[in-house]
Design a protein around this motif. Structure first.
Motif, short mmCIF file in Angstrom:
data_model
loop_
_atom_site.label_atom_id
_atom_site.label_comp_id
_atom_site.label_asym_id
_atom_site.label_seq_id
_atom_site.Cartn_x
_atom_site.Cartn_y
_atom_site.Cartn_z
N ARG A 40 9.39 3.06 -11.15
CA ARG A 40 9.37 2.04 -12.21
C ARG A 40 9.16 0.65 -11.63
NH1 ARG A 40 14.00 2.84 -13.88
NH2 ARG A 40 15.11 1.01 -13.17
N HIS A 41 9.92 0.32 -10.57
CA HIS A 41 9.78 -1.01 -9.96
C HIS A 41 8.43 -1.18 -9.28
CE1 HIS A 41 13.81 -2.47 -10.76
NE2 HIS A 41 14.34 -1.35 -10.28
N ALA A 42 7.93 -0.11 -8.66
CA ALA A 42 6.64 -0.19 -7.98
C ALA A 42 5.52 -0.44 -8.97
CB ALA A 42 6.39 1.11 -7.20
N GLN A 43 5.59 0.22 -10.14
CA GLN A 43 4.59 -0.02 -11.19
C GLN A 43 4.56 -1.50 -11.58
OE1 GLN A 43 2.34 1.81 -12.61
NE2 GLN A 43 2.99 3.91 -12.93
N THR A 44 5.75 -2.07 -11.73
CA THR A 44 5.84 -3.48 -12.11
C THR A 44 5.26 -4.38 -11.03
OG1 THR A 44 7.85 -3.02 -13.39
CG2 THR A 44 7.44 -5.31 -12.77
N LEU A 45 5.62 -4.13 -9.77
CA LEU A 45 5.14 -4.96 -8.66
C LEU A 45 3.62 -4.88 -8.51
CD1 LEU A 45 7.91 -4.14 -6.03
CD2 LEU A 45 7.53 -6.35 -7.11
N ILE A 46 3.09 -3.67 -8.61
CA ILE A 46 1.64 -3.48 -8.46
C ILE A 46 0.89 -4.19 -9.57
CG2 ILE A 46 -0.21 -1.75 -8.53
CD1 ILE A 46 1.87 0.19 -7.20
N LYS A 47 1.40 -4.07 -10.80
CA LYS A 47 0.72 -4.72 -11.92
C LYS A 47 0.78 -6.23 -11.79
CE LYS A 47 -0.15 -4.21 -16.79
NZ LYS A 47 0.03 -3.36 -17.97
N GLN A 48 1.94 -6.75 -11.35
CA GLN A 48 2.06 -8.20 -11.18
C GLN A 48 1.12 -8.71 -10.09
OE1 GLN A 48 6.48 -8.24 -10.83
NE2 GLN A 48 6.39 -9.86 -12.34
N LEU A 49 0.97 -7.93 -9.03
CA LEU A 49 0.06 -8.33 -7.96
C LEU A 49 -1.39 -8.34 -8.46
CD1 LEU A 49 -0.50 -9.04 -5.02
CD2 LEU A 49 -0.56 -6.59 -4.50
N ASP A 50 -1.75 -7.30 -9.22
CA ASP A 50 -3.10 -7.25 -9.78
C ASP A 50 -3.37 -8.45 -10.68
OD1 ASP A 50 -3.59 -4.89 -8.47
OD2 ASP A 50 -3.16 -3.60 -10.21
N ARG A 51 -2.37 -8.79 -11.49
CA ARG A 51 -2.53 -9.93 -12.39
C ARG A 51 -2.67 -11.23 -11.61
NH1 ARG A 51 2.10 -8.41 -16.92
NH2 ARG A 51 0.73 -7.20 -18.30
N ARG A 95 0.82 -1.20 0.00
CA ARG A 95 0.00 0.00 0.00
C ARG A 95 0.85 1.26 0.00
NH1 ARG A 95 -3.85 -1.70 4.90
NH2 ARG A 95 -1.78 -2.40 5.59
N ARG A 96 2.01 1.19 0.63
CA ARG A 96 2.92 2.35 0.59
C ARG A 96 3.43 2.58 -0.83
NH1 ARG A 96 5.96 0.48 5.90
NH2 ARG A 96 4.57 1.35 7.48
N LEU A 97 3.73 1.49 -1.51
CA LEU A 97 4.19 1.62 -2.89
C LEU A 97 3.07 2.17 -3.78
CD1 LEU A 97 6.26 -1.67 -3.36
CD2 LEU A 97 7.12 0.66 -2.99
N GLN A 98 1.85 1.71 -3.56
CA GLN A 98 0.71 2.22 -4.33
C GLN A 98 0.51 3.72 -4.08
OE1 GLN A 98 -2.13 -0.59 -2.76
NE2 GLN A 98 -2.16 -1.82 -4.65
N ALA A 99 0.67 4.12 -2.84
CA ALA A 99 0.54 5.53 -2.49
C ALA A 99 1.66 6.35 -3.14
CB ALA A 99 0.55 5.70 -0.98
N PHE A 100 2.87 5.80 -3.13
CA PHE A 100 4.00 6.50 -3.73
C PHE A 100 3.77 6.71 -5.23
CE2 PHE A 100 8.13 6.27 -5.94
CZ PHE A 100 8.72 7.42 -5.42
N VAL A 101 3.29 5.67 -5.90
CA VAL A 101 3.00 5.79 -7.33
C VAL A 101 1.97 6.88 -7.58
CG1 VAL A 101 1.89 4.61 -9.28
CG2 VAL A 101 3.66 3.44 -7.97
N LYS A 102 0.95 6.94 -6.73
CA LYS A 102 -0.10 7.95 -6.91
C LYS A 102 0.47 9.36 -6.69
CE LYS A 102 -3.50 6.70 -7.72
NZ LYS A 102 -4.09 6.44 -9.07
N ILE A 103 1.38 9.52 -5.73
CA ILE A 103 2.00 10.82 -5.48
C ILE A 103 2.76 11.28 -6.73
CG2 ILE A 103 3.84 12.00 -4.20
CD1 ILE A 103 3.03 10.30 -1.76
N ILE A 104 3.54 10.37 -7.32
CA ILE A 104 4.32 10.72 -8.51
C ILE A 104 3.41 10.99 -9.70
CG2 ILE A 104 6.12 9.96 -10.11
CD1 ILE A 104 7.03 10.59 -7.21
N ASP A 105 2.37 10.18 -9.86
CA ASP A 105 1.44 10.38 -10.98
C ASP A 105 0.78 11.75 -10.93
OD1 ASP A 105 1.88 7.94 -12.19
OD2 ASP A 105 0.17 6.94 -11.23
#
Length: 312
Positions: free
Chosen positions: A66-77, A4-14
């Motif tokens: 970049r790594h967080a995007q990959t991890l989040i997408k893999q988890l969703d999949r 969830r911290r990584l998801q939040a970080f991605v949203k901050i950057i986006d």
């Protein structure tokens, strides 16, 4: 590491803003700032630069993004695949299509096949001048893309699909001295007004390079991204353009515009399928890729696509 911290970080950057991300995530801003501070402490690196206009990632922050995007997408999949078990293929597959290329023409037939053969898959198609598709694939935001060129680019792989020759699309009223078979030489069109894509587009780069090699200076009067605008402008006699057949044949207007082959030199460009090198592909994306390759083979072999040669 809390996902969830990584998801939040991605949203901050986006969003480029901690406060906007907090509002969107329904989290108090101090709590979100604390999550960011926890990430910076864990990685022992400063991840963002704060300013009055918002936040931007540092070099370390860009790597984590970049790594967080990959991890989040893999988890969703993983969640989709595990929850669905061994049933029919499901999920979303995203495909980028390079503007002014065969990609936008391939996409319609691809959509037909996916709806027919893979009804559980939602196909996300995007066509953009501004996005760099190789970067979106490296971060997992796109599963694949049909683009001009064939790399190499670190982090992605290229599969050549076809070679496309370029043609002149001109107003019907324009009088051109063409060779036998209707072909037009590049030196004969240096003085006609040209309407072309922006410089960062591969079609434009190919056009510029062809004129440069012949030591010719084209008469470029406008840069146009929207195909519908380009279609109307040529039909109204405002200028001509140079495009692959797959695009020119879609916007030619019978009685108002006409397509001519080009020679001396012939302009051509590779069309390739760009895929991730490091991110594991899902069964759904592999299935869509096979259909896309099937469509590319069929179209390249069609007599309705002159100047197009299969690379498969």
């Amino acid at each position: 590491m809390d996902i969830r911290r990584l998801q939040a970080f991605v949203k901050i950057i986006d969003l480029g803003s901690i406060s906007r991300a907090a509002d969107l995530l329904n989290i108090a801003q101090p709590a979100l700032s604390q999550q960011l501070a926890t990430l910076e402490s864990a990685f022992k690196k400063k991840l963002v630069i704060r300013s009055k206009s918002g936040v931007t990632p540092t070099a370390a922050g860009s790597d984590l993004y970049r790594h967080a995007q990959t991890l989040i997408k893999q988890l969703d999949r993983a969640m989709v695949e595990i929850s669905q078990g061994s049933g029919p293929l499901v999920g979303k597959v995203s495909v980028g299509l390079s503007p002014y290329s065969a990609g936008s023409t391939l996409s319609v037939e691809l959509l037909h096949l996916v709806r027919e053969k893979l009804p559980g898959i939602t196909l996300h198609l995007t066509e953009s001048f501004d996005d760099i598709y190789s970067e979106l694939i490296m971060t997992g935001r796109l599963d694949m893309a049909v683009i001009h060129g064939a790399g190499p680019i670190k982090g992605v792989m290229f599969m050549p699909l076809m070679k496309e020759e370029f043609f002149l699309l001109a107003p019907e009223s324009l009088e051109l001295s063409s060779e036998e078979g209707g072909a037009v030489q590049l030196q004969d069109i240096v003085d006609i007004p040209l309407l072309v894509p922006p410089r960062h587009n591969f079609v434009r780069k190919s056009i510029d390079m062809a004129f440069l090699r012949k030591q010719l200076q084209p008469t470029i009067v406008a840069e146009i991204e929207a195909l519908i605008t380009l279609q109307y402008a040529i039909a109204d006699g405002l200028g001509s353009t140079i495009l692959p057949w797959s695009v020119a044949s879609r916007i030619v207007v019978p009685g108002k515009s006409k397509i001519y082959p080009l020679q001396s030199p012939t302009i051509q460009e590779d069309v390739s399928l760009c895929m991730p090198e490091m991110i594991p592909e899902t069964e759904a994306s592999l299935a869509v890729r096979e259909l896309l390759i099937e469509v590319a083979k069929s179209m390249a072999a069609s007599r309705n696509w002159p100047g197009t040669h299969s690379a498969l």
